[in-house]
Motif scaffolding. Structure first.
Motif, PDB file in Angstrom:
ATOM      1  N   THR A   1       4.250 111.957 -11.898  1.00 42.22           N
ATOM      2  CA  THR A   1       4.712 110.973 -10.929  1.00 42.22           C
ATOM      3  C   THR A   1       4.389 111.526  -9.544  1.00 42.22           C
ATOM      4  O   THR A   1       4.531 112.729  -9.319  1.00 42.22           O
ATOM      5  N   CYS A   2       3.933 110.688  -8.650  1.00 38.25           N
ATOM      6  CA  CYS A   2       3.701 111.187  -7.291  1.00 38.25           C
ATOM      7  C   CYS A   2       3.910 110.075  -6.276  1.00 38.25           C
ATOM      8  O   CYS A   2       3.923 108.885  -6.603  1.00 38.25           O
ATOM      9  N   ILE A   3       4.098 110.498  -5.055  1.00 40.59           N
ATOM     10  CA  ILE A   3       4.288 109.582  -3.938  1.00 40.59           C
ATOM     11  C   ILE A   3       3.796 110.278  -2.684  1.00 40.59           C
ATOM     12  O   ILE A   3       3.757 111.516  -2.625  1.00 40.59           O
ATOM     13  N   SER A   4       3.358 109.511  -1.707  1.00 40.60           N
ATOM     14  CA  SER A   4       2.966 110.103  -0.426  1.00 40.60           C
ATOM     15  C   SER A   4       3.644 109.349   0.704  1.00 40.60           C
ATOM     16  O   SER A   4       4.004 108.171   0.561  1.00 40.60           O
ATOM     17  N   GLU A   5       3.794 110.024   1.802  1.00 33.74           N
ATOM     18  CA  GLU A   5       4.426 109.439   2.981  1.00 33.74           C
ATOM     19  C   GLU A   5       3.521 109.668   4.179  1.00 33.74           C
ATOM     20  O   GLU A   5       3.087 110.797   4.427  1.00 33.74           O
ATOM     21  N   ILE A   6       3.198 108.603   4.877  1.00 26.93           N
ATOM     22  CA  ILE A   6       2.420 108.708   6.107  1.00 26.93           C
ATOM     23  C   ILE A   6       3.395 108.873   7.262  1.00 26.93           C
ATOM     24  O   ILE A   6       4.240 108.008   7.498  1.00 26.93           O
ATOM     25  N   ARG A   7       3.281 109.991   7.974  1.00 26.98           N
ATOM     26  CA  ARG A   7       4.188 110.261   9.082  1.00 26.98           C
ATOM     27  C   ARG A   7       3.408 110.404  10.379  1.00 26.98           C
ATOM     28  O   ARG A   7       2.328 110.982  10.411  1.00 26.98           O
TER      29      ARG A   7
ATOM     30  N   THR B   1       8.075 108.178  12.537  1.00 23.58           N
ATOM     31  CA  THR B   1       8.111 106.977  11.717  1.00 23.58           C
ATOM     32  C   THR B   1       7.275 107.206  10.470  1.00 23.58           C
ATOM     33  O   THR B   1       6.408 108.070  10.426  1.00 23.58           O
ATOM     34  N   ALA B   2       7.526 106.420   9.458  1.00 21.48           N
ATOM     35  CA  ALA B   2       6.888 106.702   8.180  1.00 21.48           C
ATOM     36  C   ALA B   2       6.697 105.447   7.370  1.00 21.48           C
ATOM     37  O   ALA B   2       7.368 104.432   7.573  1.00 21.48           O
ATOM     38  N   GLY B   3       5.773 105.527   6.438  1.00 24.01           N
ATOM     39  CA  GLY B   3       5.612 104.522   5.408  1.00 24.01           C
ATOM     40  C   GLY B   3       5.233 105.227   4.129  1.00 24.01           C
ATOM     41  O   GLY B   3       4.461 106.189   4.153  1.00 24.01           O
ATOM     42  N   PHE B   4       5.787 104.789   3.011  1.00 22.04           N
ATOM     43  CA  PHE B   4       5.501 105.419   1.727  1.00 22.04           C
ATOM     44  C   PHE B   4       4.367 104.683   1.017  1.00 22.04           C
ATOM     45  O   PHE B   4       4.361 103.460   0.936  1.00 22.04           O
TER      46      PHE B   4
ATOM     47  N   THR C   1      -0.278 113.183   6.039  1.00 21.43           N
ATOM     48  CA  THR C   1       0.189 112.736   4.732  1.00 21.43           C
ATOM     49  C   THR C   1       1.029 113.810   4.061  1.00 21.43           C
ATOM     50  O   THR C   1       0.560 114.934   3.841  1.00 21.43           O
ATOM     51  N   LEU C   2       2.281 113.439   3.754  1.00 16.25           N
ATOM     52  CA  LEU C   2       3.149 114.260   2.910  1.00 16.25           C
ATOM     53  C   LEU C   2       2.926 113.819   1.470  1.00 16.25           C
ATOM     54  O   LEU C   2       2.899 112.630   1.172  1.00 16.25           O
TER      55      LEU C   2
END
Length: 875
Positions: A739-745, A750-753, A670-671
């Motif tokens: 504000t925040c967001i995460s990215e599954i890599r 490949t990724a999904g936010f 997780t980013l």
């Protein structure tokens, strides 16, 4: 199920900037008890301070430009009459649908399905000293009331001197509509006079009990309680009623623990906080504080805040009448003088579903003038107050039901439900981008949320806003429309590209999602947006330029901006680094109803012809409401991951946010990016949990003004156990916006936010669209869906899952439990519900009904690569 046809087509009151509120001379006129008529005494009973967790920066920064809006209007439907001096209405949070009405004399009544139950739920009138501003003033139900039956009341009693009593009762184990009569006194506070008793009880999103206490009464705070931190009068108190068998415990993070001041105090400098409430979508605390002779005020309450009484009345000097020292005082977000009323009654931020135009509007009133206002934050720190209605009766309180619908309490004997203007906001959604090319296609999924037939028009537009195609469909009740190539379904040529609007022509509710798929099978989802969510400020949290095209393991970002207004939008795009420094800007113009895409936005802004190696974020400011999005593109494969911009809407920006799922497994990392939205430093606390809700790691960081924190493997960074997986909360310790967001890599790149969602914005019902089971693992071009459910509360959630087919037919059901603060994931949800052992070939959607507020999401997984695309559930 859908039938199809298509055609091809070539008065508002501005709240002043608080810095300009003059510290005018206030003349003093003491309102003694002897001079009060009965109605005046009641008016002062119904005084309150709005409580709101907010930020110091709104006191020192100029308000952003505010756009003109169509005036809101409301109406009232009478739901209960024949009451005796009602002062409060609320719900028990037990999914029973009941309303609980407090009568001042000492009774609590129940209304179920609009009908009063004859026997009072609780009758303690023989214990209550009532009259004027005294009496049974409110009730609060424990967050786990459904299981422990505990509730708490606030009343005045002579024992033998006048006191405020905070007491606990329990509902009967055998009859849920009747309370046991055994009382457990939690707290007694001496009252020197008969007025200014406060009276509100509320459980906060932290599970603690908050208590509003007036300054002790008479007039002008003769005992100086407001500024005396050692007194419990003139305060907002916060106690823990779960950790002590003797009564209560003081939460260790209360501001005056181990320093000068009463441990129970959360905020001070209050005159008579008759009514306060928490915004259920973000936890901010609104408090309405009744004024003395000249001004009524509304406050956003923060930990340890001093709200000025009796140094100030509203934003004006009171004692002394001129030249008062305001250092360290938090001024109101809004005030009004006594030409408009004489006793403010605090209300609630509307978060119901019936009237989307009211969403985010704080409703409050004046007891004397019967004015009902709406207070709306158009941008950070900029508030607009609008008069909505004058019903002509004394408004003693507001209340909420379990679904977030708001009620007005008529002290003369009635309860009235707020009804709002008709809106097309839940009937018209925007898909920010769609494509038809040799590389990309767009899947569209439209759900009819209504119990009757829904006539829907799907309109495609070009980048310049002109219409390129229209498709008309008819959806059966509860049914859906699905097209794997919607622009092809519109007969548009290759190379078509632009936004879609999906609108109900017969004013029925709908929900939409779209998936952009490439020939490589990677995907990103666009959720249907509404015009209500557009704003003049947006943020793209993860923006990169780390390598040249063709270089594996490096990425670039493309930007898209949508203009939802009828005028050209002039947008300034600012690129900001982790220290909050603006690295460069670019001005763009977006046509009305159109869309503009800027490729490789970092290099475009910096005017660079080669990779910059930059990680940053984008802040977009516009003179028209906009929406925005970005594609984070893998330079090695040219495959994008879609990231939608975050605006000012509190469901996506707040002081406490949830990342639904974070991973530290061998396959997925997780980013995480957390941005400080304020112009002052912000301390954040990040808490990772496992599926059971147990804390597995925490991390604190100090963010500079407008700066950010970024981690490419957050669970690894905090030392979580290998293979960890679960939700993540991001909270501002100083009560400032994030504000925040995460990215599954994955290892394949490949990724999904995962967008952050409000930790208090969960709902009892959600819909997850595009649920599939089309092939076995390992089979190309087939997919399966995994479901995730987050429970943000302290009580186990029991969730009914309904799998629904294209014509609205129920395909199957299943129940799930979600631990407190935990996450339940169900793999291959279609087969789990249907009990199948082979692919079912089903395309469907899920409806989730819970007894506790939840968030939900799904992973649509490519069976050939096991790579997921994230789709969030819709309230």
């Amino acid at each position: 199920m859908a039938s199809i046809s298509f055609e091809i087509v070539q008065n508002l009151e501005m709240v002043p900037d608080r810095r300009r509120l003059s510290l005018a001379t206030c003349w003093k006129r003491t309102r003694t008890l002897h001079a009060l008529m009965f109605t005046s005494a009641v008016r002062r009973l119904l005084f309150a301070n709005m409580i709101f967790l907010f930020l110091v920066s709104v006191l020192v920064n100029p308000a952003p430009k505010t756009l003109a809006q169509d005036p809101l209007t409301i109406a009232l439907d009478t739901v209960i009459s024949g009451l005796s001096n009602p002062v409060y209405v609320t719900h028990a949070g037990d999914a029973s649908g009941r309303l609980f009405i407090v009568e001042q004399a000492g009774r609590i009544l129940i209304s179920q399905n609009g009908n009063l139950i004859g026997t009072p739920f609780l009758d303690i009138h023989t214990s209550v000293t009532s009259g004027g501003e005294m009496g049974l003033l409110s009730v609060a139900f424990h967050p786990d009331y459904k299981n422990n039956r505990r509730f708490f009341v606030n009343y005045t009693a002579s024992r033998p001197n006048l006191k405020t009593i905070i007491a606990e009762y329990r509902a009967s184990a055998s009859n849920p509509n009747l309370a046991d009569t055994t009382e457990k006194v939690i707290l007694e506070i001496d009252q020197p006079f008969e007025n200014h008793n406060g009276g509100q009880l509320q459980f906060g999103p932290d599970g603690y009990l908050y208590i509003g206490m007036g300054d002790g009464g008479s007039g002008g705070d003769p005992l100086g309680n407001g500024q005396n931190k050692s007194s419990l009068l003139g305060k907002l108190l916060r106690i823990d009623i779960d950790s002590s068998s003797s009564g209560y415990r003081v939460p260790p993070d209360n501001p005056f623990v181990n320093v000068a001041g009463a441990d129970e105090v959360w905020a001070y400098g209050l005159r008579n906080p008759w009514r306060f409430s928490f915004d259920r979508a973000n936890g901010r605390l609104f408090l309405a504080d009744v004024g003395q002779n000249s001004f009524e005020e509304l406050d956003l309450v923060e930990r340890g805040g001093n709200y000025g009484w009796k140094i100030m009345e509203g934003a004006h000097c009171f004692s002394p009448s001129t030249g008062c020292i305001t250092t360290g005082l938090l001024l109101p977000i809004n005030e009004y003088d006594h030409s408009l009323g004489e006793a403010v009654t605090g209300g609630y931020v509307y978060r119901g579903r019936q009237f989307p135009d009211l969403s985010g509007t704080y409703l409050f009133a004046d007891f004397g003038s019967s004015r009902i206002w709406g207070l709306t934050e158009t941008n950070r720190g900029a508030w607009i107050r609008s008069e909505l209605l004058r019903p002509g009766f004394n408004i003693s309180s507001f209340g909420e039901d379990e679904e977030g619908e708001i009620y007005v309490v008529n002290y003369g004997g009635g309860i009235h439900r707020v009804t709002g203007p008709p809106s097309n906001d839940n009937q018209r959604t925007l898909i920010l981008s769609s494509a038809k090319s040799d590389r990309f296609t767009s899947l569209l999924f439209v759900v009819n949320r209504d119990s009757s037939t829904n006539e829907v028009a799907i309109t495609s537009r070009r980048g310049d806003g002109s219409i390129s195609g229209i498709l008309n469909i008819s959806l059966t009740p509860g049914g859906f429309f699905r097209n794997v190539d919607i622009l092809g379904g519109l007969n548009l040529p290759m190379g078509s590209f632009g936004p879609l609007t999906v609108e109900s022509s017969n004013n029925k509710m709908l929900s939409t999602v779209s998936e952009v798929r490439s020939i490589a099978g990677t995907a990103g989802f666009f959720a249907g947006q509404t015009q209500k969510t557009a704003s003049t400020e947006r943020v793209i949290a993860e923006v990169v330029d780390t390598g040249e095209r063709g270089t594996s393991g490096s990425f670039r970002t493309n930007l898209g901006v949508n203009n939802v207004s009828s005028s050209q939008a002039n947008v300034q795009v600012s690129l900001i680094d982790s220290n909050g420094l603006v690295l460069g800007t670019r001005s763009i113009q977006v046509p009305s109803q159109g869309m503009l895409q800027v490729n490789d936005i970092v290099r475009d802004i910096l005017r660079s012809s080669s990779a910059t190696g930059l990680h940053g974020y984008l802040k977009l400011t516009s003179d028209q409401p906009i929406l925005a999005w970005a594609s984070k593109i893998d330079n090695g494969t040219d495959d994008p991951s879609v990231e939608e911009a975050v605006g000012q809407e509190i469901l996506e920006t707040g002081i406490k946010l949830l990342i639904p799922s974070a991973s530290g497994t061998n396959r997925f990392k997780t980013l995480l990016v957390v941005i400080n939205r304020e112009d002052v430093p912000n301390q954040i606390i990040l808490t990772a949990r496992n599926l059971n809700g147990d804390v597995i790691g925490t991390l604190g960081r100090d963010l500079p003004a407008r700066g950010f924190f970024r981690s490419t493997d957050f669970l690894g960074e905090i030392g979580a156990p290998p293979g960890s997986f679960g939700p993540l909360t991001v909270e501002s310790a100083s009560g400032r916006l994030l504000t925040c967001i995460s990215e599954i890599r994955s290892a394949d790149g490949t990724a999904g936010f995962f967008p952050a969602v409000s930790a208090a914005g969960a709902t009892l019902q959600r819909v997850v669209a595009e649920v599939v089971d089309s092939g076995d693992r390992g089979t190309p071009d087939t997919f399966r869906t995994n479901l995730g459910i987050n429970n943000l509360g302290p009580v186990t959630a029991h969730v009914s899952l309904q799998l629904i087919g294209g014509s609205g037919n129920l395909l199957g059901t299943q129940t799930a439990t979600v631990p407190p603060n935990g996450l339940t994931q169900i793999n291959d949800i279609v087969q789990s519900i249907l009990g199948a052992h082979a692919p079912t070939g089903i395309n469907a959607y899920l409806k989730l009904i819970s007894d506790q507020p939840i968030h939900a999401w799904a992973s649509k997984i490519n069976n050939a690569t096991d790579d997921p695309s994230i789709i969030m559930g819709i309230p």
